[in-house]
Design a protein around this motif. Structure first.
Motif, short mmCIF file in Angstrom:
data_model
loop_
_atom_site.label_atom_id
_atom_site.label_comp_id
_atom_site.label_asym_id
_atom_site.label_seq_id
_atom_site.Cartn_x
_atom_site.Cartn_y
_atom_site.Cartn_z
N ARG A 75 82.33 -9.06 61.83
CA ARG A 75 81.88 -8.89 63.22
C ARG A 75 83.03 -8.31 64.04
O ARG A 75 84.19 -8.39 63.66
N SER A 76 82.66 -7.76 65.18
CA SER A 76 83.68 -7.19 66.06
C SER A 76 84.47 -8.29 66.75
O SER A 76 83.93 -9.34 67.09
N VAL A 77 85.75 -8.04 66.98
CA VAL A 77 86.67 -9.01 67.57
C VAL A 77 86.94 -8.60 69.02
O VAL A 77 86.98 -7.41 69.34
N PRO A 78 87.11 -9.57 69.94
CA PRO A 78 87.45 -9.22 71.32
C PRO A 78 88.66 -8.29 71.38
O PRO A 78 89.65 -8.47 70.67
N ASP A 79 88.58 -7.30 72.27
CA ASP A 79 89.61 -6.26 72.33
C ASP A 79 91.00 -6.78 72.69
O ASP A 79 92.00 -6.22 72.28
N ARG A 80 91.07 -7.85 73.46
CA ARG A 80 92.35 -8.29 74.01
C ARG A 80 93.20 -9.07 73.03
O ARG A 80 94.34 -9.41 73.32
N LEU A 81 92.68 -9.38 71.85
CA LEU A 81 93.37 -10.27 70.93
C LEU A 81 94.13 -9.49 69.86
O LEU A 81 93.56 -8.60 69.22
N ILE A 82 95.39 -9.83 69.64
CA ILE A 82 96.21 -9.15 68.63
C ILE A 82 97.10 -10.19 67.94
O ILE A 82 97.66 -11.08 68.59
N ILE A 83 97.22 -10.05 66.62
CA ILE A 83 98.15 -10.86 65.83
C ILE A 83 99.38 -10.01 65.52
O ILE A 83 99.26 -8.85 65.13
N VAL A 84 100.55 -10.58 65.72
CA VAL A 84 101.79 -9.96 65.25
C VAL A 84 102.22 -10.74 64.01
O VAL A 84 102.58 -11.92 64.11
N ALA A 85 102.13 -10.09 62.87
CA ALA A 85 102.26 -10.79 61.60
C ALA A 85 103.65 -10.65 61.00
O ALA A 85 104.20 -9.55 60.92
N ILE A 86 104.19 -11.78 60.59
CA ILE A 86 105.39 -11.78 59.75
C ILE A 86 104.85 -11.63 58.33
O ILE A 86 104.55 -12.60 57.64
N ASP A 87 104.66 -10.39 57.93
CA ASP A 87 103.89 -10.09 56.73
C ASP A 87 104.78 -9.64 55.57
O ASP A 87 106.01 -9.54 55.69
N ASP A 88 104.14 -9.40 54.44
CA ASP A 88 104.87 -8.97 53.25
C ASP A 88 105.59 -7.65 53.49
O ASP A 88 106.70 -7.44 52.99
N PHE A 89 104.96 -6.77 54.25
CA PHE A 89 105.57 -5.47 54.53
C PHE A 89 106.91 -5.65 55.24
O PHE A 89 107.91 -5.02 54.89
N SER A 90 106.93 -6.52 56.27
CA SER A 90 108.17 -6.73 57.02
C SER A 90 109.26 -7.32 56.14
O SER A 90 110.42 -6.91 56.20
N LEU A 91 108.89 -8.27 55.30
CA LEU A 91 109.89 -8.88 54.42
C LEU A 91 110.40 -7.88 53.39
O LEU A 91 111.58 -7.89 53.03
N GLN A 92 109.52 -7.03 52.90
CA GLN A 92 109.95 -6.01 51.94
C GLN A 92 110.88 -4.98 52.59
O GLN A 92 111.86 -4.56 52.00
N GLN A 93 110.54 -4.57 53.82
CA GLN A 93 111.41 -3.64 54.53
C GLN A 93 112.79 -4.24 54.78
O GLN A 93 113.80 -3.57 54.67
N ALA A 94 112.78 -5.52 55.11
CA ALA A 94 114.05 -6.18 55.39
C ALA A 94 114.92 -6.27 54.15
O ALA A 94 116.15 -6.34 54.24
N ALA A 95 114.31 -6.25 52.97
CA ALA A 95 115.07 -6.37 51.74
C ALA A 95 115.82 -5.09 51.38
O ALA A 95 116.70 -5.10 50.51
N ASN A 96 115.50 -3.99 52.06
CA ASN A 96 116.19 -2.72 51.79
C ASN A 96 117.51 -2.68 52.56
O ASN A 96 117.54 -2.46 53.77
N ALA A 97 118.58 -2.90 51.86
CA ALA A 97 119.88 -3.04 52.53
C ALA A 97 120.30 -1.77 53.26
O ALA A 97 120.98 -1.83 54.28
N ASP A 98 119.91 -0.63 52.73
CA ASP A 98 120.33 0.63 53.33
C ASP A 98 119.29 1.20 54.27
O ASP A 98 119.31 2.39 54.58
N LEU A 99 118.40 0.38 54.72
CA LEU A 99 117.28 0.87 55.53
C LEU A 99 117.72 1.34 56.90
O LEU A 99 117.24 2.33 57.44
N SER A 100 118.64 0.61 57.50
CA SER A 100 119.02 0.95 58.87
C SER A 100 120.42 0.42 59.16
O SER A 100 120.89 -0.53 58.54
N ASN A 101 121.09 1.06 60.13
CA ASN A 101 122.39 0.57 60.59
C ASN A 101 122.24 -0.46 61.70
O ASN A 101 123.22 -0.97 62.21
N ASP A 102 121.00 -0.72 62.10
CA ASP A 102 120.72 -1.67 63.17
C ASP A 102 121.00 -3.08 62.67
O ASP A 102 120.35 -3.55 61.74
N PRO A 103 121.96 -3.81 63.25
CA PRO A 103 122.27 -5.18 62.79
C PRO A 103 121.06 -6.10 62.88
O PRO A 103 120.93 -7.01 62.06
#
Length: 624
Positions: free
Chosen positions: A43-71
């Motif tokens: 079913r359709s979800v109300p437009d105003r609602l959003i989840i910000v997920a600490i997901d597998d993608f974020s954890l995988q990106q964080a595991a790349n040591a050379d991904l960014s110079n941003d501390p």
């Protein structure tokens, strides 16, 4: 009387069993509601609602040591994350236009990264305290020191002079471990058992941050009305908020403007997955359960569950009596069974409709089950009597009819005379024959391999019978190494259906013989080659023979034509030969080859066609 006695016994069993298994019935009702919700789909979800997920993608990106110079991004490689990260997420959410933000995370102890880390987060929390909710949880312990305690936000994040709103993260699973109720409904119980100051559920606490009216009601029997499987509610990866370019894009899109945001883990490694409706084997993230409650409250909807009331077992027992007595006049068991199963089905369908469109779960399954069981029991007596009649008829007919025909007649005793007297049927005749079988028989006999010959013939006949039966055909008889099969008798079908079933059988026989030949060749035996012919026409089918010996069989021009086609096939060296009447029913793009015009005994000359057996199976027309 026997039927009524069975109904009375059944009603007693229902009354006693229903009273003893009321909890089990409630569980069945809840599972049924889940199945209906999943069948209904997304079913359709109300437009105003959003989840910000600490997901597998974020954890995988964080595991790349050379991904960014941003501390900040580099610090994502260790969990739990620095609280500066959560501070950045909150700042950016508010900056992008979010109305309010709730964290489905626990901050019950000081940061392991030092006081400065807590101070940085606390500063942001104070700045946005009117728009943020932090999660807390009640822990239950068992044993000698059993009790409940509140895991509250650490004082380093909420100084006494700066109150921060909190939301309870607990959910209440049912006895089967599935979370179906709104998580916020557990608050009332926690306040009674632990402390009246226990905060609202996370969804309610977040809703109170907005200025608009919303549904804050708490009813113990309100169930979640889910929107779909995990990921259905609009979700952003937390990485998109932390990576500068991705965040800039989100901010420009206005996607977070006036949004209610829940921040929480969805990655499996963070172990916040729960059994729920739509969850499947992977589980539903806790943050999505809170988001579902939040969406339901924004939509002012839920699934209101009306549990089985006391004494409902007596109601079901009474309905068993009513249903059994009212259908006693239906003598045929299938009529009784069909009527009551249909009534039970209507009850189930009605219950499903109320779940989908009315948002109400009523205790109807027990009633439907009672009606269905009544149908089974009340048809039992009539079934027993009909079975005794059928067995007597089978014993009589079995002396001169094949088992299949005898069973068909016994199943329709009122039509026995018509079936045994004969019918004119429009059929397709299939005849298969082993090419050169006479010489092969002589050779095997001279070698003393009669047993091997019989085994091979039985193997072949088994494949023929299976192929014919799989297309609803009838094996009429075995004639030496030949098999005569019929499509369209005794079960009537359309002419086109008979032709296509016969052609599919012929093609299947070619494949089956090829498999048999490969096996025989590995054993050092010679392969066989078969001839298959198909003819179409009217035949007389029925009980044919004499008083001491009768067979259900077919006779007529179609059988004679098949015999003539077999001769033509051997003369022309073709593997599958069909009459013109059969060819007319096949698609125009079918691989047919006209092999000539031949005389048929008792008929005019007619064209005969060969079926192309060298065509790849993938190239056969889909309409076959």
């Amino acid at each position: 009387m026997r039927g009524h006695s069975a109904v009375l016994i059944l009603s007693g069993v229902i009354a006693i069993g229903g009273g003893l298994s009321s909890t089990w019935l409630r569980g069945i009702e809840l599972r049924f509601a889940g199945v209906v919700q999943e069948t209904r789909g997304v079913r359709s979800v109300p437009d105003r609602l959003i989840i910000v997920a600490i997901d597998d993608f974020s954890l995988q990106q964080a595991a790349n040591a050379d991904l960014s110079n941003d501390p900040l991004l580099q610090s994502l490689s260790q969990w739990p994350w620095r609280r500066r990260i959560h501070a950045t997420v909150l700042d950016r959410l508010i900056e992008a236009g979010a109305t309010a933000v709730a964290f489905d995370l626990l901050f019950e102890s000081p940061s392991s990264h030092g006081e400065a880390d807590d101070a940085a987060f606390a500063k942001v929390l104070r700045r946005h305290r009117e728009q943020v909710v932090l999660g807390v949880q009640v822990l239950s312990s068992q044993g000698p020191v059993a009790g409940m305690s509140l895991l509250d936000v650490t004082p380093t994040l909420r100084p006494a002079d700066t109150p921060i709103d909190r939301g309870l993260l607990n959910g209440e699973p049912d006895s089967d471990g599935v979370i179906r109720r709104r998580p916020g409904q557990v608050t009332q119980f926690m306040r009674e058992q632990l402390d009246p100051s226990i905060p609202d559920g996370l969804a309610i606490a977040l809703l109170k941050k907005q200025k608009q009216a919303a549904d804050f009601s708490i009813f113990s029997q309100d169930l979640l009305d889910p929107y779909g499987p995990p990921g259905t509610i609009p979700t952003l990866s937390i990485w998109e908020l932390l990576e500068p370019q991705a965040y800039a894009s989100i901010k420009r899109s206005g996607r977070l403007r006036n949004a209610l945001v829940l921040v929480g883990p969805t990655a499996a490694v963070l172990q916040d997955l729960h059994p729920a409706v739509f969850s499947g084997a992977q589980g539903m993230p806790g943050v999505e359960l809170h988001a579902t409650e939040l969406a339901n409250r924004l939509d002012s909807r839920s699934l209101r569950w009306i549990p089985t009331p006391a004494g409902w077992n007596l109601v079901m027992a009474f309905l068993v009596i009513v249903a059994g007595v009212s259908t006693a006049r239906l003598e045929r068991p299938l009529a009784r069974l069909g009527f009551l199963l249909s009534a039970a089905g209507l009850l189930v369908a009605g219950s499903a409709g109320l779940i989908v469109w009315g948002g109400v779960l009523l205790p109807i399954l027990g009633v439907a089950g009672s009606v269905a069981i009544t149908g089974i029991v009340t048809s039992a007596d009539a079934t027993v009597r009909l079975q005794w009649q059928r067995r007597r008829l089978l014993r009589t007919l079995g002396r001169y009819l094949s088992p299949a025909v005898a069973a068909k007649i016994a199943d329709q005793p009122e039509e026995t005379d018509g079936l045994l007297g004969g019918q004119l049927m429009n059929v397709v005749i299939l005849m298969s024959d082993i090419r050169g079988f006479t010489g092969f028989t002589q050779e095997m006999t001279e070698q003393g391999k009669v047993k091997e010959l019989v085994n091979r013939l039985n193997q072949y006949f088994s494949e023929v019978v299976n192929a014919v039966h799989s297309e609803q055909g009838t094996v009429d008889k075995f004639i030496g190494d030949a098999v005569l099969a019929v499509f369209g008798a005794p079960l009537k079908q359309s002419r086109s259906a008979n032709v296509r079933a016969a052609v599919r059988t012929a093609l299947a026989l070619q494949e089956k013989l090829a498999v048999l030949n490969r096996g025989w060749e590995k054993q050092g035996q010679k392969p066989w080659e078969q001839v298959i012919v198909l003819s179409h026409g009217w035949v007389l089918s029925g009980n044919i023979g004499c008083a001491s010996r009768m067979d259900y069989t077919v006779i007529g021009d179609a059988v004679n034509t098949a015999s003539r086609l077999e001769t033509i096939a051997k003369q022309t060296g073709q593997l599958i030969v069909i009459s013109a009447a059969v060819a007319e029913q096949l698609p125009s793009n079918f691989p047919l080859r006209n092999i000539g015009t031949f005389a048929m005994r008792g008929q005019e000359k007619q064209q005969v066609f060969a079926l192309g057996t060298d065509t790849d199976a993938d190239d056969w027309p889909d309409t076959l």
